[in-house]
Design a protein around this motif. Structure first.
Motif, PDB file in Angstrom:
ATOM      1  N   PRO A 217       0.824  -1.209   0.000  1.00  0.00           N
ATOM      2  CA  PRO A 217       0.000   0.000   0.000  1.00  0.00           C
ATOM      3  C   PRO A 217       0.862   1.265   0.000  1.00  0.00           C
ATOM      4  CG  PRO A 217       0.066  -0.978   2.203  1.00  0.00           C
ATOM      5  CD  PRO A 217       0.816  -1.907   1.303  1.00  0.00           C
ATOM      6  N   TRP A 218       0.274   2.354  -0.482  1.00  0.00           N
ATOM      7  CA  TRP A 218       0.967   3.642  -0.458  1.00  0.00           C
ATOM      8  C   TRP A 218       0.689   4.323   0.872  1.00  0.00           C
ATOM      9  CZ3 TRP A 218       4.482   6.091  -3.381  1.00  0.00           C
ATOM     10  CH2 TRP A 218       4.743   5.597  -4.666  1.00  0.00           C
ATOM     11  N   ASP A 219       1.676   4.295   1.756  1.00  0.00           N
ATOM     12  CA  ASP A 219       1.489   5.083   2.979  1.00  0.00           C
ATOM     13  C   ASP A 219       2.309   6.376   2.862  1.00  0.00           C
ATOM     14  OD1 ASP A 219       4.065   4.195   3.363  1.00  0.00           O
ATOM     15  OD2 ASP A 219       3.544   2.784   4.958  1.00  0.00           O
ATOM     16  N   ILE A 220       2.197   7.237   3.873  1.00  0.00           N
ATOM     17  CA  ILE A 220       2.889   8.526   3.789  1.00  0.00           C
ATOM     18  C   ILE A 220       4.406   8.319   3.747  1.00  0.00           C
ATOM     19  CG2 ILE A 220       3.268  10.753   4.952  1.00  0.00           C
ATOM     20  CD1 ILE A 220       0.490  10.647   3.889  1.00  0.00           C
ATOM     21  N   ARG A 221       4.866   7.251   4.418  1.00  0.00           N
ATOM     22  CA  ARG A 221       6.305   6.949   4.403  1.00  0.00           C
ATOM     23  C   ARG A 221       6.801   6.760   2.963  1.00  0.00           C
ATOM     24  NH1 ARG A 221       5.821   3.496   7.832  1.00  0.00           N
ATOM     25  NH2 ARG A 221       6.594   4.417   9.751  1.00  0.00           N
ATOM     26  N   CYS A 222       6.049   5.979   2.180  1.00  0.00           N
ATOM     27  CA  CYS A 222       6.424   5.763   0.765  1.00  0.00           C
ATOM     28  C   CYS A 222       6.260   7.054  -0.033  1.00  0.00           C
ATOM     29  CB  CYS A 222       5.545   4.717   0.091  1.00  0.00           C
ATOM     30  SG  CYS A 222       5.493   3.142   0.894  1.00  0.00           S
ATOM     31  N   LEU A 223       5.205   7.795   0.300  1.00  0.00           N
ATOM     32  CA  LEU A 223       4.952   9.035  -0.441  1.00  0.00           C
ATOM     33  C   LEU A 223       6.144   9.990  -0.302  1.00  0.00           C
ATOM     34  CD1 LEU A 223       2.946  10.903  -2.030  1.00  0.00           C
ATOM     35  CD2 LEU A 223       2.282  11.837   0.188  1.00  0.00           C
TER      36      LEU A 223
ATOM     37  N   ASN B 292      -6.231  15.497   3.914  1.00  0.00           N
ATOM     38  CA  ASN B 292      -7.638  15.882   3.726  1.00  0.00           C
ATOM     39  C   ASN B 292      -8.082  16.886   4.789  1.00  0.00           C
ATOM     40  OD1 ASN B 292      -7.738  14.125   1.541  1.00  0.00           O
ATOM     41  ND2 ASN B 292      -8.265  12.396   2.876  1.00  0.00           N
ATOM     42  N   GLU B 293      -7.246  17.931   4.955  1.00  0.00           N
ATOM     43  CA  GLU B 293      -7.554  19.060   5.835  1.00  0.00           C
ATOM     44  C   GLU B 293      -7.517  18.704   7.321  1.00  0.00           C
ATOM     45  OE1 GLU B 293      -8.627  22.573   4.394  1.00  0.00           O
ATOM     46  OE2 GLU B 293      -7.114  21.472   3.281  1.00  0.00           O
ATOM     47  N   ALA B 294      -6.946  17.560   7.673  1.00  0.00           N
ATOM     48  CA  ALA B 294      -6.808  17.236   9.093  1.00  0.00           C
ATOM     49  C   ALA B 294      -5.343  16.940   9.411  1.00  0.00           C
ATOM     50  CB  ALA B 294      -7.679  16.039   9.459  1.00  0.00           C
ATOM     51  N   ASP B 295      -4.916  17.418  10.572  1.00  0.00           N
ATOM     52  CA  ASP B 295      -3.578  17.211  11.113  1.00  0.00           C
ATOM     53  C   ASP B 295      -3.199  15.730  10.981  1.00  0.00           C
ATOM     54  OD1 ASP B 295      -1.300  17.284  12.659  1.00  0.00           O
ATOM     55  OD2 ASP B 295      -2.276  18.138  14.431  1.00  0.00           O
ATOM     56  N   TRP B 296      -2.041  15.453  10.414  1.00  0.00           N
ATOM     57  CA  TRP B 296      -1.670  14.037  10.221  1.00  0.00           C
ATOM     58  C   TRP B 296      -1.472  13.312  11.542  1.00  0.00           C
ATOM     59  CZ3 TRP B 296       3.885  12.388   8.514  1.00  0.00           C
ATOM     60  CH2 TRP B 296       4.830  12.996   9.342  1.00  0.00           C
ATOM     61  N   GLU B 297      -1.249  14.089  12.623  1.00  0.00           N
ATOM     62  CA  GLU B 297      -1.095  13.455  13.939  1.00  0.00           C
ATOM     63  C   GLU B 297      -2.368  12.694  14.340  1.00  0.00           C
ATOM     64  OE1 GLU B 297       0.395  16.038  17.035  1.00  0.00           O
ATOM     65  OE2 GLU B 297       1.692  17.083  15.608  1.00  0.00           O
ATOM     66  N   LEU B 298      -3.494  13.065  13.727  1.00  0.00           N
ATOM     67  CA  LEU B 298      -4.755  12.379  14.025  1.00  0.00           C
ATOM     68  C   LEU B 298      -4.999  11.221  13.065  1.00  0.00           C
ATOM     69  CD1 LEU B 298      -6.929  15.610  14.384  1.00  0.00           C
ATOM     70  CD2 LEU B 298      -6.066  14.193  16.257  1.00  0.00           C
ATOM     71  N   MET B 299      -4.115  11.070  12.081  1.00  0.00           N
ATOM     72  CA  MET B 299      -4.384  10.132  10.981  1.00  0.00           C
ATOM     73  C   MET B 299      -3.358   9.006  10.908  1.00  0.00           C
ATOM     74  SD  MET B 299      -6.903  11.907   9.367  1.00  0.00           S
ATOM     75  CE  MET B 299      -6.939  11.538   7.622  1.00  0.00           C
ATOM     76  N   GLY B 300      -2.504   8.916  11.910  1.00  0.00           N
ATOM     77  CA  GLY B 300      -1.516   7.832  11.884  1.00  0.00           C
ATOM     78  C   GLY B 300      -0.162   8.245  11.332  1.00  0.00           C
ATOM     79  N   GLU B 301      -0.001   9.531  11.036  1.00  0.00           N
ATOM     80  CA  GLU B 301       1.264  10.063  10.527  1.00  0.00           C
ATOM     81  C   GLU B 301       1.834   9.226   9.372  1.00  0.00           C
ATOM     82  OE1 GLU B 301       3.965  11.461  13.543  1.00  0.00           O
ATOM     83  OE2 GLU B 301       2.333  12.175  14.793  1.00  0.00           O
ATOM     84  N   LEU B 302       3.045   8.701   9.538  1.00  0.00           N
ATOM     85  CA  LEU B 302       3.704   8.002   8.427  1.00  0.00           C
ATOM     86  C   LEU B 302       2.952   6.748   7.986  1.00  0.00           C
ATOM     87  CD1 LEU B 302       7.427   8.261   9.602  1.00  0.00           C
ATOM     88  CD2 LEU B 302       6.406   9.428   7.638  1.00  0.00           C
ATOM     89  N   ASP B 303       2.146   6.183   8.869  1.00  0.00           N
ATOM     90  CA  ASP B 303       1.468   4.923   8.565  1.00  0.00           C
ATOM     91  C   ASP B 303       0.139   5.105   7.834  1.00  0.00           C
ATOM     92  OD1 ASP B 303       3.474   3.408   9.751  1.00  0.00           O
ATOM     93  OD2 ASP B 303       2.614   3.741  11.742  1.00  0.00           O
TER      94      ASP B 303
END
Lengths: 350, 101
Positions: free
Chosen positions: B35-41, B72-83
Motif C-alpha cells: 500500500p501507499w502510505d505517507i512513508r512511501c509518499l 484531507n484538511e486534518a492534522d496528520w497526527e490524528l491520521m496515523g502520521e507516516l502509517d
C-alpha cells in the motif's frame, strides 16, 4: 481507512488538529474559537492594553505578525478594547525578501482597513541591509539587522504617536530566545526575555500578545482562516546562531510537545542570584536610546560601518566603548529631532 | 497489489520554495506491491518532486520537525502520521512553519 477522530470539545465535528499544548483533538471551528479566546485571555490577564491607547503593530508580512494584526483588529472590535491600531513596517532593504513581504503587508492593510506606515533602514541609518551585507560579509548580518530593527520599531512608533508596540513573537520564539540566552550565558537578557510586557523608562512599552501561542497553531489558524502571508526565508538568515537553536528546539518539540511551553515557563520563573551583577540601563550618549553601555549597540555598529570597519561592534564591547566615547560631543551623530525625522515616516495610501 | 493513485499535493508556508515555487501538484503514484502510505509518499516526493535542499524538507524517513502535514484538511497526527494509507483523490498539504515571522 481509519475512522475520523471527532472533536473533543463539541463532539460533533471532525477533528482538524491535535493541539500541541494539551494534546486535545479539536475541529476547525472549536480550534479557531479556542485560539481567539486564549489570546484574548492573555491580553486581559496580563493587562496588555488600556482603553484609548494607540498601538503600533509591528508588521513584517510574515505569519506571526499577519495573525497578530488580524487578531488584534478582531478582538478590539469583539471585546471593545478601545484601541487605535496601526501597522508599522520596517523596510530593512533586502531585495527579494523584504520588498516582497511588504507587498503582503500592503495587501493585508487593505483587508484589515488599518493605516500602514513604512520606515526604512536607509532613511533611518543611511544604510540598507543589502549594502551592510556587502561590507560585512556572510556572517553577523542578523546582529546588525536585529539591533537596527529593534530601534527602528521604537523610533517609528514614537513618531506615529503610539503608546505601545505589539509584536508577533510566539511561544516558540520566546522559548528559542530563552534557550539562546542560556547558551550564551546572557543573564541580563535571560531575565527579561520571557516578559510579556517590557520596556518603559525611555522606550515605548512592547508587548507580545501571542507569547503563549504555539507556532503550529498560528500557522494552522492562518491556514484555516485563509490569511495571506509571506514566507520566504531571509537571504541572510542561514548563518545565524538562532537557526541552530531553532532546530534544536524543533527536535525537542517533536519528542515532547510541551517543551516549548516549558521553556517559556522556565524563562518566566528563573531567578537570578542576588549577588550577580546585572548591567545597569542608561542612555546612549549619542542618540539617547536605552543602553547599558555609554554608546548603544546601534550607534557602535553604525560607527563601524561609516568608518569602514564593519566588525567594530561585533564581540565584547568594553575597550571599544572607551575609545569611541573619548571624543564624543553630545550633538554629534544621530539626529532625533522629531521635526527632521517626521518626513522619514510616510503613510501609504491606495 | 494496489492500483495507481491520484493524489493532490500542496506545499505552503515557504515549503513550496523547495519545489520550484510550485504550490499545487496533481500526481499519479504508480502501482506498487504494498500500500501507499505517507512513508512511501515521502520517498516518492524526494525522488520525483523535490528540487533542492533535501535537509530542509526531510529528516530521517519523516518530514523535518516544523513542517506541518494535513491529510484531507486534518492534522496528520490524528491520521496515523507516516502509517496513513493513501486513498485515491486524497489531498496532502505540507506547510512549513520554519520561515519568517
Amino acid at each position: 481507512m481509519p475512522a475520523p477522530v471527532l472533536c473533543q470539545s463539541c463532539g460533533a465535528g471532525r477533528a482538524a488538529l491535535r493541539r500541541p499544548k494539551t494534546g486535545r483533538a479539536l475541529c476547525r471551528a472549536c480550534f479557531v474559537a479556542a485560539f481567539e479566546a486564549e489570546v484574548h485571555g492573555t491580553i486581559v490577564s496580563a493587562r496588555l492594553f488600556q482603553p484609548g491607547e494607540t498601538v503600533a503593530v509591528g508588521a513584517s508580512g510574515g505569519k506571526d505578525s499577519t495573525v497578530l494584526a488580524h487578531l488584534l483588529r478582531l478582538l478590539n472590535e469583539r471585546h471593545g478594547y478601545g484601541l487605535r491600531l496601526l501597522l508599522l513596517s520596517i523596510d530593512e532593504g533586502i531585495a527579494g525578501y523584504r520588498d516582497d513581504s511588504l507587498e503582503a503587508v500592503r495587501r493585508n492593510r487593505g483587508r484589515l482597513g488599518l493605516p500602514l506606515h513604512v520606515l526604512s533602514y536607509q532613511e533611518l541609518y543611511g544604510w540598507s541591509m543589502d549594502r551592510i551585507a556587502r561590507h560585512v560579509g556572510p556572517k553577523n548580518n542578523c546582529t546588525f539587522c536585529g539591533v537596527f530593527r529593534r530601534q527602528a520599531l521604537d523610533r517609528g512608533a514614537a513618531l506615529l504617536g503610539a503608546d505601545k508596540i505589539a509584536t508577533g513573537h510566539n511561544a516558540d520564539d520566546v522559548a528559542e530566545t530563552v534557550l539562546m540566552n542560556f547558551l550564551r550565558g546572557d543573564v541580563g537578557r535571560l531575565r527579561r526575555c520571557a516578559g510579556i510586557l517590557t520596556g518603559g523608562e525611555g522606550t515605548l512599552p512592547r508587548c507580545k500578545p501571542l507569547k503563549h501561542a504555539y507556532e503550529k497553531e498560528i500557522v494552522l489558524y492562518a491556514y484555516f482562516q485563509g490569511l495571506d502571508y509571506f514566507s520566504t526565508e531571509c537571504v541572510y538568515a542561514p548563518n545565524a546562531y538562532r537557526g541552530h537553536t531553532r532546530t534544536l528546539l524543533k527536535d525537542l518539540e517533536a519528542v515532547r510537545p510541551s517543551a516549548v511551553a516549558d521553556l517559556v515557563h522556565s524563562g518566566e520563573r528563573l531567578a537570578v542570584r542576588e549577588d550577580v551583577r546585572m548591567p545597569t540601563q542608561g542612555i546612549c550618549q549619542r542618540c539617547g536610546y536605552l543602553s547599558s553601555q555609554p554608546l548603544c549597540k546601534a550607534c557602535v555598529l553604525l560607527e563601524g560601518l561609516n568608518r569602514g570597519l564593519p566588525r567594530l561592534g561585533i564581540g565584547k564591547p568594553s575597550r571599544l566603548q572607551k575609545a569611541l566615547t573619548g571624543a564624543e560631543k553630545p550633538e554629534a551623530g544621530f539626529q532625533e529631532d522629531s521635526e527632521q525625522s517626521s518626513n522619514a515616516v510616510r503613510t501609504i495610501d491606495f | 497489489m494496489a492500483a495507481p493513485l491520484c493524489v493532490q499535493l500542496e506545499f505552503g508556508g515557504g515549503a513550496e520554495l523547495l519545489f520550484d515555487g510550485v504550490r499545487k501538484h496533481q500526481v499519479t503514484l504508480p502501482i506498487q506491491p504494498g500500500p501507499w502510505d505517507i512513508r512511501c509518499l515521502l520517498v516518492w516526493i524526494k525522488e520525483n518532486l523535490l528540487k533542492e535542499r533535501l535537509e530542509l524538507f526531510m529528516q530521517g524517513d519523516s518530514v523535518r520537525p516544523g513542517i506541518l502535514v494535513l491529510i484531507n484538511e486534518a492534522d496528520w497526527e490524528l491520521m496515523g502520521e507516516l502509517d496513513y494509507q493513501l486513498q485515491d483523490q486524497d489531498n496532502v498539504v505540507f506547510i512549513s512553519t520554519l520561515h519568517g515571522g
